[in-house]
Design an enzyme around this catalytic site. Structure first.
Site, PDB file in Angstrom:
ATOM      1  N   ASP A   1      12.118   0.205  44.607  1.00 27.74           N
ATOM      2  CA  ASP A   1      13.314   0.270  45.463  1.00 27.74           C
ATOM      3  C   ASP A   1      13.592  -1.040  46.192  1.00 27.74           C
ATOM      4  O   ASP A   1      14.744  -1.347  46.496  1.00 27.74           O
ATOM      5  CB  ASP A   1      13.250   1.449  46.438  1.00 27.74           C
ATOM      6  CG  ASP A   1      11.965   1.527  47.236  1.00 27.74           C
ATOM      7  OD1 ASP A   1      11.135   0.612  47.157  1.00 27.74           O
ATOM      8  OD2 ASP A   1      11.799   2.536  47.952  1.00 27.74           O
TER       9      ASP A   1
ATOM     10  N   GLN B   1       7.790   2.726  45.595  1.00 30.20           N
ATOM     11  CA  GLN B   1       6.820   1.968  44.787  1.00 30.20           C
ATOM     12  C   GLN B   1       5.402   2.548  44.872  1.00 30.20           C
ATOM     13  O   GLN B   1       5.136   3.434  45.676  1.00 30.20           O
ATOM     14  CB  GLN B   1       6.822   0.518  45.247  1.00 30.20           C
ATOM     15  CG  GLN B   1       8.188  -0.131  45.030  1.00 30.20           C
ATOM     16  CD  GLN B   1       8.104  -1.625  44.940  1.00 30.20           C
ATOM     17  OE1 GLN B   1       8.643  -2.311  45.768  1.00 30.20           O
ATOM     18  NE2 GLN B   1       7.433  -2.135  43.933  1.00 30.20           N
ATOM     19  N   HIS B   2       4.541   2.031  44.021  1.00 28.11           N
ATOM     20  CA  HIS B   2       3.081   2.220  44.100  1.00 28.11           C
ATOM     21  C   HIS B   2       2.532   3.592  43.715  1.00 28.11           C
ATOM     22  O   HIS B   2       1.330   3.725  43.497  1.00 28.11           O
ATOM     23  CB  HIS B   2       2.539   1.965  45.520  1.00 28.11           C
ATOM     24  CG  HIS B   2       2.773   0.615  46.084  1.00 28.11           C
ATOM     25  ND1 HIS B   2       2.216  -0.520  45.563  1.00 28.11           N
ATOM     26  CD2 HIS B   2       3.487   0.220  47.165  1.00 28.11           C
ATOM     27  CE1 HIS B   2       2.565  -1.557  46.321  1.00 28.11           C
ATOM     28  NE2 HIS B   2       3.350  -1.134  47.280  1.00 28.11           N
TER      29      HIS B   2
HETATM   30  O1  LIG Z   1      10.815   5.391  50.392  1.00 30.98           O
HETATM   31  P1  LIG Z   1      10.944   3.991  50.864  1.00 30.98           P
HETATM   32  O2  LIG Z   1      12.366   3.494  50.701  1.00 30.98           O
HETATM   33  O3  LIG Z   1      10.403   3.760  52.233  1.00 30.98           O
HETATM   34  O4  LIG Z   1      10.099   3.105  49.822  1.00 30.98           O
HETATM   35  C1  LIG Z   1       8.728   3.006  49.813  1.00 30.98           C
HETATM   36  C2  LIG Z   1       8.392   1.608  49.354  1.00 30.98           C
HETATM   37  O5  LIG Z   1       8.678   1.430  48.012  1.00 30.98           O
HETATM   38  C3  LIG Z   1       6.960   1.274  49.633  1.00 30.98           C
HETATM   39  O6  LIG Z   1       6.704  -0.058  49.239  1.00 30.98           O
END
Ligand SMILES: O=P(O)(O)OC[C@H](O)CO
Ligand SMILES: Nc1ncnc2c1ncn2[C@@H]1O[C@H](COP(=O)(O)OP(=O)(O)O)[C@@H](O)[C@H]1O
Length: 487
Positions: A235, A83-84
């Protein structure tokens, strides 16, 4: 009943995964993955990736996942994404610079400034803080920017040719009116008059395909014509689908590059302190969520330093005399700064060392406990803010593959831990969303009717370890406050 496959694609921080889901048997028939990393840099706080890395990984993983299967049976796919992140496209849709990721903290000053303007605490993860950073630090690139996308939107654009955002992931921009499910144009205008033009339209529905895979992309991926593309999501929202939590409301703990805790809610939880992120989910409900920046990569530091794998380190940690609480050794895991609490300039600290403490097993356990206690502190604040947990947690993400870590989570949280049969729940969630779009069902109905199975094993908290973890949490929080409350 419909025959065929859907693909769930998860664009993570440390790699991309694809699952092939059989719509008739409701089983995963094949998986593939490609690892990649954040671009190495000496710039403090910077964490970037080139969007082309995701496309190359997606191509390799999809081709590998479909090897030996009847590709003509692929009906639909959907994308889950970290995200983001901020992807900026120029006039000719070219990527203008590497994407700034969720864990990039260079926009800490802009986050402070926007928090004051917006009246709620934004952490530097939020996309709008990164866009303001771009305007301040790279004005030529900002001036050339014509469109802002999140990582999974960028992949959706490459797949379908549509520039669009869906609500779950758009919640992480900081300029979505989460409750009203529309862009917060007043917040956008408060940043800069151009911001409104830069964000694409929002999808109308979480249940409908946003289009089909473009013919040239289908040829590159070896897909038949007309494969539908679901809207996808962040995610965490996709993981809520794949972990069964979007159907039954269970609380999910995800141990990935980031650690998150989230649960479905019928109403938005708007928390001005920023500890609980007010997100939409992928079913038309909400997904209050807490995120810490430092999780599996802290253990990776130990793995790299001692050149041992997770299995060997787990055995050493299990056999180590220190046990729960690490004999007073505390690892504050803030290697890349932290967002919960919002300490972007904090760093990691290893405290309580005694002679002979630098043992790989003890350090591995200390890293695991540090990442877990950091999350547990946040979870207690979520409960204080109104989250009502049951007796169980559902554990997902790469760290959930570790037997010792599962027990540490059960013991430290004092709750039973249950695991979905498929640990890559975000990729599975994307495949389920694609299946719903193909069958014309709502995502909510589809995941209720085809709830992903859980493993039989229930990991129970060991009451004998409870006191050691409570003590460790108190020590952890006191040391963190002393060292970083002013960071
Ligand atoms: O790569 P991940 O699974 O740690 O995902 C990152 C998240 O979306 C941050 O909010
Ligand atoms: N047995 C294990 N013990 C601890 N960590 C593990 C284990 N297996 C995988 N991991 C870690 O899980 C992380 C990947 O988790 P994942 O949820 O796929 O992350 P992301 O979606 O952020 O890329 C990697 O850092 C990897 O080292």
């Amino acid at each position: 009943m419909a025959e065929g496959y859907t693909l769930g694609i998860d664009v993570g921080t440390q790699g991309l995964k694809v699952v092939v889901y059989n719509i008739s048997t409701h089983e995963i028939v094949k998986k593939a993955g490609v690892a990649y990393d954040i671009i190495k840099t000496s710039v403090p706080g910077r964490a970037e990736q080139n969007p082309q890395t995701w496309i190359a990984a997606l191509t390799t993983a999809v081709v590998e996942a479909l090897d030996g299967l009847d590709r003509g049976c692929v009906k639909a796919l959907a994308v889950s994404g970290q995200q983001h992140g901020l992807v900026v496209l120029g006039e000719g849709d070219e990527v203008l610079r590497p994407a700034k990721l969720w864990c990039d903290t260079e926009s800490a000053a802009e986050a402070e400034e926007l928090s004051a303007k917006f009246g709620w605490k934004l952490v530097p993860s939020f996309t709008i803080t990164k866009l303001l950073w771009l305007q301040r630090h790279e004005p030529d690139t900002y001036a050339a920017t014509r469109c802002v996308l999140l990582p999974h939107d960028y992949v959706n654009w490459w797949l379908t040719g549509r520039k669009i955002m869906e609500l779950g992931d758009a919640s992480g921009t900081g300029v979505l009116d989460v409750e009203g499910r529309r862009w917060d144009t007043a917040a956008m205008d408060a940043v800069d008059a151009r911001v409104r033009e830069l964000f694409p339209p929002l999808v109308d529905s979480p249940d409908q395909a946003i289009g089909a895979v473009r013919p040239e992309v289908a040829a590159q991926l070896g897909l038949p014509a007309g494969v539908l593309v679901g809207p996808g999501s962040g995610d965490n929202a996709m993981s809520a689908l794949g972990a069964g939590a979007a159907a039954d409301g269970a609380i999910v703990v995800s141990l990935g590059t980031s650690a998150t805790i989230f649960a479905k809610s019928p109403t938005a939880i708007l928390d001005p302190t920023g500890i609980i992120c007010p997100f939409c989910d992928a079913t038309g409900n909400y997904l209050p969520l807490l995120c810490t920046l430092n999780c599996t990569r802290v253990l990776e530091e130990v793995r790299e330093a001692f050149e041992l794998d997770h299995e060997k380190l787990t055995q050493l940690a299990e056999a180590d005399a220190a046990g729960p609480g690490c004999g007073g050794v505390t690892w504050l895991p803030y290697l890349i700064g932290e967002r919960t609490p919002c300490w972007p300039h904090a760093s990691g600290a290893l405290l309580g060392l005694r002679p002979g403490c630098l043992r790989p097993g003890l350090l591995y356990r200390a890293a695991m406990e540090g990442a877990t206690l950091s999350l547990l502190g946040g979870f207690r604040r979520m409960v204080a803010a109104g989250l009502r947990p049951g007796a169980q947690l559902r554990l997902v993400g790469g760290g959930a593959k570790n037997r010792l870590w599962k027990q540490v989570v059960a013991d430290a949280f004092g709750m039973e831990v249950v695991l979905p049969a498929e640990p890559d729940s975000a990729a599975l969630g994307a495949a389920l969303q694609a299946a719903a779009a193909f069958e014309g069902a709502t995502v909510s109905d589809y995941v209720s009717q085809h709830s992903p199975p859980m493993l039989d094993q229930v990991i129970k908290p060991n009451p004998e370890h409870r006191a050691a973890y409570e003590e460790a949490l108190a020590r952890f929080e006191a040391l963190a406050q002393q060292l970083f409350a002013q960071a």
